[in-house]
Scaffold this active site. Structure first.
Site, short mmCIF file in Angstrom:
data_model
loop_
_atom_site.label_atom_id
_atom_site.label_comp_id
_atom_site.label_asym_id
_atom_site.label_seq_id
_atom_site.Cartn_x
_atom_site.Cartn_y
_atom_site.Cartn_z
N ASP A 127 0.95 -1.19 -0.06
CA ASP A 127 -0.05 0.03 0.07
C ASP A 127 0.82 1.28 0.07
OD1 ASP A 127 -1.74 2.04 0.52
OD2 ASP A 127 -3.18 1.00 1.90
N ARG A 129 -0.07 4.37 -0.37
CA ARG A 129 -0.84 5.57 -0.44
C ARG A 129 -0.05 6.64 0.60
NH1 ARG A 129 -6.78 2.97 0.03
NH2 ARG A 129 -5.65 1.51 1.24
#
Length: 197
Positions: A127, A129
């Protein structure tokens, strides 16, 4: 990370009329984020919120490989029912790897990899982000506390680390179907999402 407010307008939707606010990343002007608001979000009480990362395939093309589009629609519906809330729509396609890399990851998933394995085979983290742009956005609106619609404790922790007061995590489970069963199993097993079986 610095973002600047650009402009606002009305956005009529099947869920009601939202105000849409545009923000631009000052380091990368191609990164344009959108905030949808409804009602008086500047009240002192915590505001119902969804932090949603862009998913063209789910949000715009109705893909059943994920639960993103269903989650976005459910958030808009819940906010319209309450009459007050905010959605931060962040341009972080494919958990931050971008649309074309997401397509590459989907190709690997078609061959048997799960979502985490596919990202890692492409040289990315599970991930990627980044939520730092939320701080200036929240400051722009004067929002102090969130009731956050999410199943992702990592998201709660990331916002808390930014000094954002998440007073409540509200389960936001929707969109389960036969095509995303493995996707949701990986979310729960490898990314720690709080999901029912």
């Amino acid at each position: 990370m610095t973002v600047k407010f650009i402009e606002s307008c009305k956005l009529p939707t099947p869920f009601g009329i939202f105000d849409m606010h545009g923000f631009q990343d000052e380091q990368d002007p191609t990164k344009e984020h959108v905030v949808l608001t409804m009602g008086d979000i500047k009240l002192d009480e915590p505001v119902l919120a969804r932090v949603h990362s862009e998913c063209l395939t789910g949000d715009g093309l109705f893909s059943l490989r994920c639960d993103c589009g269903a989650q976005l629609q459910a958030a808009m519906h819940k906010i319209s029912q309450e009459g007050r809330g905010v959605i931060f729509y962040l341009r972080q396609e494919g958990r931050g790897i971008g649309l074309l890399n997401k397509i590459r990851a989907y190709h690997l998933q078609d061959a048997g990899a799960d979502t985490v394995e596919a990202n890692e085979r492409l040289g990315f983290g599970a991930d990627m982000r980044d939520y730092r742009m939320l701080r200036p956005m929240l400051d722009h609106f004067g929002i102090r506390q969130l009731r956050l619609m999410t199943n992702n404790p990592r998201k709660v922790n990331a916002l808390t680390d930014l000094g954002i007061d998440v007073v409540e995590r509200m389960p936001h489970e929707t969109g389960r179907n036969p095509h995303n069963a493995d996707y949701l199993r990986t979310k729960k097993g490898k990314l720690g999402h709080l999901l029912d079986e």
